[in-house]
Design a protein around this motif. Structure first.
Motif, PDB file in Angstrom:
ATOM      1  N   GLY A  20     -13.122  22.927  -5.970  1.00  0.00           N
ATOM      2  CA  GLY A  20     -13.216  22.074  -7.140  1.00  0.00           C
ATOM      3  C   GLY A  20     -12.868  22.769  -8.439  1.00  0.00           C
ATOM      4  N   ARG A  21     -13.184  22.072  -9.525  1.00  0.00           N
ATOM      5  CA  ARG A  21     -12.926  22.556 -10.880  1.00  0.00           C
ATOM      6  C   ARG A  21     -14.181  22.348 -11.714  1.00  0.00           C
ATOM      7  NH1 ARG A  21      -7.831  19.503 -12.569  1.00  0.00           N
ATOM      8  NH2 ARG A  21      -7.411  19.473 -10.317  1.00  0.00           N
ATOM      9  N   GLY A  22     -14.099  22.643 -12.996  1.00  0.00           N
ATOM     10  CA  GLY A  22     -15.296  22.532 -13.836  1.00  0.00           C
ATOM     11  C   GLY A  22     -16.120  23.794 -13.700  1.00  0.00           C
ATOM     12  N   ASN A  23     -17.309  23.684 -13.093  1.00  0.00           N
ATOM     13  CA  ASN A  23     -18.173  24.833 -12.824  1.00  0.00           C
ATOM     14  C   ASN A  23     -18.178  25.096 -11.324  1.00  0.00           C
ATOM     15  OD1 ASN A  23     -18.918  25.113 -15.553  1.00  0.00           O
ATOM     16  ND2 ASN A  23     -20.511  23.547 -15.319  1.00  0.00           N
ATOM     17  N   VAL A  24     -17.718  26.274 -10.937  1.00  0.00           N
ATOM     18  CA  VAL A  24     -17.566  26.617  -9.523  1.00  0.00           C
ATOM     19  C   VAL A  24     -18.421  27.850  -9.222  1.00  0.00           C
ATOM     20  CG1 VAL A  24     -15.948  27.306  -7.712  1.00  0.00           C
ATOM     21  CG2 VAL A  24     -15.218  25.701  -9.495  1.00  0.00           C
ATOM     22  N   SER A  25     -19.247  27.774  -8.171  1.00  0.00           N
ATOM     23  CA  SER A  25     -20.066  28.916  -7.763  1.00  0.00           C
ATOM     24  C   SER A  25     -19.467  29.558  -6.517  1.00  0.00           C
ATOM     25  CB  SER A  25     -21.510  28.482  -7.496  1.00  0.00           C
ATOM     26  OG  SER A  25     -21.561  27.530  -6.447  1.00  0.00           O
ATOM     27  N   LEU A  26     -19.446  30.892  -6.515  1.00  0.00           N
ATOM     28  CA  LEU A  26     -18.887  31.654  -5.401  1.00  0.00           C
ATOM     29  C   LEU A  26     -19.940  32.651  -4.922  1.00  0.00           C
ATOM     30  CD1 LEU A  26     -15.416  32.399  -7.036  1.00  0.00           C
ATOM     31  CD2 LEU A  26     -15.892  30.671  -5.285  1.00  0.00           C
ATOM     32  N   SER A  27     -20.313  32.542  -3.660  1.00  0.00           N
ATOM     33  CA  SER A  27     -21.299  33.459  -3.094  1.00  0.00           C
ATOM     34  C   SER A  27     -20.637  34.796  -2.779  1.00  0.00           C
ATOM     35  CB  SER A  27     -21.893  32.864  -1.815  1.00  0.00           C
ATOM     36  OG  SER A  27     -20.898  32.804  -0.797  1.00  0.00           O
ATOM     37  N   ALA A  28     -21.471  35.781  -2.440  1.00  0.00           N
ATOM     38  CA  ALA A  28     -20.939  37.081  -2.036  1.00  0.00           C
ATOM     39  C   ALA A  28     -20.036  36.939  -0.818  1.00  0.00           C
ATOM     40  CB  ALA A  28     -22.084  38.044  -1.753  1.00  0.00           C
ATOM     41  N   GLN A  29     -20.378  36.031   0.085  1.00  0.00           N
ATOM     42  CA  GLN A  29     -19.539  35.773   1.253  1.00  0.00           C
ATOM     43  C   GLN A  29     -18.198  35.176   0.836  1.00  0.00           C
ATOM     44  OE1 GLN A  29     -20.017  36.539   4.483  1.00  0.00           O
ATOM     45  NE2 GLN A  29     -18.009  35.676   4.985  1.00  0.00           N
ATOM     46  N   ASP A  30     -18.230  34.245  -0.112  1.00  0.00           N
ATOM     47  CA  ASP A  30     -16.982  33.663  -0.612  1.00  0.00           C
ATOM     48  C   ASP A  30     -16.069  34.743  -1.180  1.00  0.00           C
ATOM     49  OD1 ASP A  30     -17.795  31.063  -0.007  1.00  0.00           O
ATOM     50  OD2 ASP A  30     -18.674  30.746  -1.994  1.00  0.00           O
ATOM     51  N   LEU A  31     -16.660  35.680  -1.914  1.00  0.00           N
ATOM     52  CA  LEU A  31     -15.866  36.704  -2.591  1.00  0.00           C
ATOM     53  C   LEU A  31     -15.220  37.676  -1.613  1.00  0.00           C
ATOM     54  CD1 LEU A  31     -18.294  37.371  -5.546  1.00  0.00           C
ATOM     55  CD2 LEU A  31     -16.078  36.221  -5.686  1.00  0.00           C
ATOM     56  N   ARG A  32     -15.710  37.716  -0.382  1.00  0.00           N
ATOM     57  CA  ARG A  32     -15.060  38.538   0.641  1.00  0.00           C
ATOM     58  C   ARG A  32     -13.860  37.821   1.246  1.00  0.00           C
ATOM     59  NH1 ARG A  32     -20.499  40.392   1.411  1.00  0.00           N
ATOM     60  NH2 ARG A  32     -21.025  38.672   2.815  1.00  0.00           N
ATOM     61  N   GLY A  33     -13.705  36.530   0.929  1.00  0.00           N
ATOM     62  CA  GLY A  33     -12.564  35.766   1.413  1.00  0.00           C
ATOM     63  C   GLY A  33     -11.424  35.754   0.410  1.00  0.00           C
ATOM     64  N   ASP A  34     -10.511  34.839   0.601  1.00  0.00           N
ATOM     65  CA  ASP A  34      -9.326  34.712  -0.252  1.00  0.00           C
ATOM     66  C   ASP A  34      -9.623  33.676  -1.334  1.00  0.00           C
ATOM     67  OD1 ASP A  34      -6.861  34.594  -1.404  1.00  0.00           O
ATOM     68  OD2 ASP A  34      -5.855  33.597   0.274  1.00  0.00           O
ATOM     69  N   VAL A  35      -9.983  34.153  -2.511  1.00  0.00           N
ATOM     70  CA  VAL A  35     -10.263  33.268  -3.644  1.00  0.00           C
ATOM     71  C   VAL A  35      -8.971  33.079  -4.438  1.00  0.00           C
ATOM     72  CG1 VAL A  35     -11.617  32.931  -5.741  1.00  0.00           C
ATOM     73  CG2 VAL A  35     -12.641  34.070  -3.755  1.00  0.00           C
ATOM     74  N   SER A  36      -8.606  31.833  -4.676  1.00  0.00           N
ATOM     75  CA  SER A  36      -7.345  31.550  -5.364  1.00  0.00           C
ATOM     76  C   SER A  36      -7.529  30.405  -6.345  1.00  0.00           C
ATOM     77  CB  SER A  36      -6.237  31.182  -4.364  1.00  0.00           C
ATOM     78  OG  SER A  36      -6.009  32.226  -3.440  1.00  0.00           O
ATOM     79  N   PHE A  37      -6.620  30.349  -7.329  1.00  0.00           N
ATOM     80  CA  PHE A  37      -6.515  29.217  -8.240  1.00  0.00           C
ATOM     81  C   PHE A  37      -5.240  28.468  -7.879  1.00  0.00           C
ATOM     82  CE2 PHE A  37      -4.699  27.484 -12.254  1.00  0.00           C
ATOM     83  CZ  PHE A  37      -5.686  26.548 -12.525  1.00  0.00           C
ATOM     84  N   VAL A  38      -5.374  27.158  -7.635  1.00  0.00           N
ATOM     85  CA  VAL A  38      -4.213  26.320  -7.305  1.00  0.00           C
ATOM     86  C   VAL A  38      -3.944  25.418  -8.503  1.00  0.00           C
ATOM     87  CG1 VAL A  38      -3.246  24.627  -5.716  1.00  0.00           C
ATOM     88  CG2 VAL A  38      -4.821  26.378  -4.859  1.00  0.00           C
ATOM     89  N   PRO A  39      -2.879  25.681  -9.263  1.00  0.00           N
ATOM     90  CA  PRO A  39      -2.615  24.875 -10.455  1.00  0.00           C
ATOM     91  C   PRO A  39      -2.191  23.457 -10.092  1.00  0.00           C
ATOM     92  CG  PRO A  39      -0.816  26.431 -10.070  1.00  0.00           C
ATOM     93  CD  PRO A  39      -1.894  26.760  -9.074  1.00  0.00           C
ATOM     94  N   ASP A  40      -2.444  22.533 -11.011  1.00  0.00           N
ATOM     95  CA  ASP A  40      -1.969  21.172 -10.826  1.00  0.00           C
ATOM     96  C   ASP A  40      -0.441  21.163 -10.740  1.00  0.00           C
ATOM     97  OD1 ASP A  40      -4.560  20.176 -10.947  1.00  0.00           O
ATOM     98  OD2 ASP A  40      -4.473  19.816 -13.116  1.00  0.00           O
ATOM     99  N   PRO A  41       0.149  20.147 -10.072  1.00  0.00           N
ATOM    100  CA  PRO A  41       1.613  20.103  -9.948  1.00  0.00           C
ATOM    101  C   PRO A  41       2.301  20.192 -11.307  1.00  0.00           C
ATOM    102  CG  PRO A  41       0.606  18.469  -8.510  1.00  0.00           C
ATOM    103  CD  PRO A  41      -0.508  19.025  -9.353  1.00  0.00           C
TER     104      PRO A  41
END
Length: 231
Positions: free
Chosen positions: A90-111
């Motif tokens: 999602g967008r706005g306010n996004v929470s990322l756990s320690a487990q999430d941060l071990r994965g591939d965190v990316s920003f996908v821009p709008d078209p």
């Protein structure tokens, strides 16, 4: 330094006549660990329009004294979404756990979204660390995103130009060509031009075989001059 230590305490009492008495016991000092603020650097991530931008957030986070990275909040996420291992968070306010941060965190821009030079997207980053007793501390920084403009492929529609033997056949090279509003036509190349030559409308010979027209040429009309008695 964290730990437990014991001091010896020696107390001397003295009477008015100078007589002294000594008492000895011990005093303990318990220095307990308390969570330290993480060192968090402002980071900048760069990618192209219409492609995901990898965000290695942990590259800018240093956790001290055995504390644990608990969670990272990204605030004001806009003009795109955050993904973790391809899953939309999602967008706005996004929470990322320690487990999430071990994965591939990316920003996908709008078209078709891109940033202007020197004007990145800026998301507020709040890094929460915790200790073994559950104490927490927050450190704030910024995650900057540069999305570079990228051209989209032109949309082409096949066209047929019709003319007569031994006569010039004028045509507009942009017939059947459309590009997105933010893009321009950089060049147009014709291959396999045979049995005649291409000319700019001002009479400049472009030739046959493979002919490339640059931006200035595209603004002019062109014509094809077939060889004599070719039809």
């Amino acid at each position: 330094t964290n730990g437990f230590q014991t001091w010896t305490r020696r107390v001397v009492a003295q009477a008015p006549n100078g007589h002294q008495a000594v008492a000895v016991d011990s005093v303990s000092m318990d220095v307990r660990n308390f969570v330290d603020a993480a060192h968090v650097a402002n980071l900048t991530f760069t990618g192209d329009e219409d492609t995901l931008v990898n965000m290695n957030l942990t590259a800018g986070i240093e956790v001290k004294d055995g504390d644990q990275l608990s969670i990272v909040y990204l605030r004001d996420v806009r003009n795109g979404v955050i993904t973790v291992d391809g899953q939309d968070r999602g967008r706005g306010n996004v929470s990322l756990s320690a487990q999430d941060l071990r994965g591939d965190v990316s920003f996908v821009p709008d078209p078709d979204f891109h940033t202007e030079p020197g004007q990145p997207l800026r998301f507020r980053e709040e890094v929460v660390v915790s200790d073994a007793r559950g104490n927490t501390r927050v450190t704030r920084a910024f995650a900057n995103i540069n999305v570079l403009s990228a051209a989209d492929a032109a949309h082409l529609t096949r066209v047929v130009h019709v003319g007569f033997e031994d006569q010039q056949i004028p045509f507009n090279v942009t017939d059947g060509v459309s590009v997105d509003a933010a893009d321009t036509i950089f060049s147009i190349t014709y291959s396999n031009v045979a049995d005649g030559d291409l000319y700019l409308n001002n009479g400049t010979l472009l030739g046959r075989g493979t002919v490339t027209l640059r931006e200035a040429d595209i603004e002019q009309s062109v014509y094809f001059q077939p060889d004599h008695n070719v039809f």
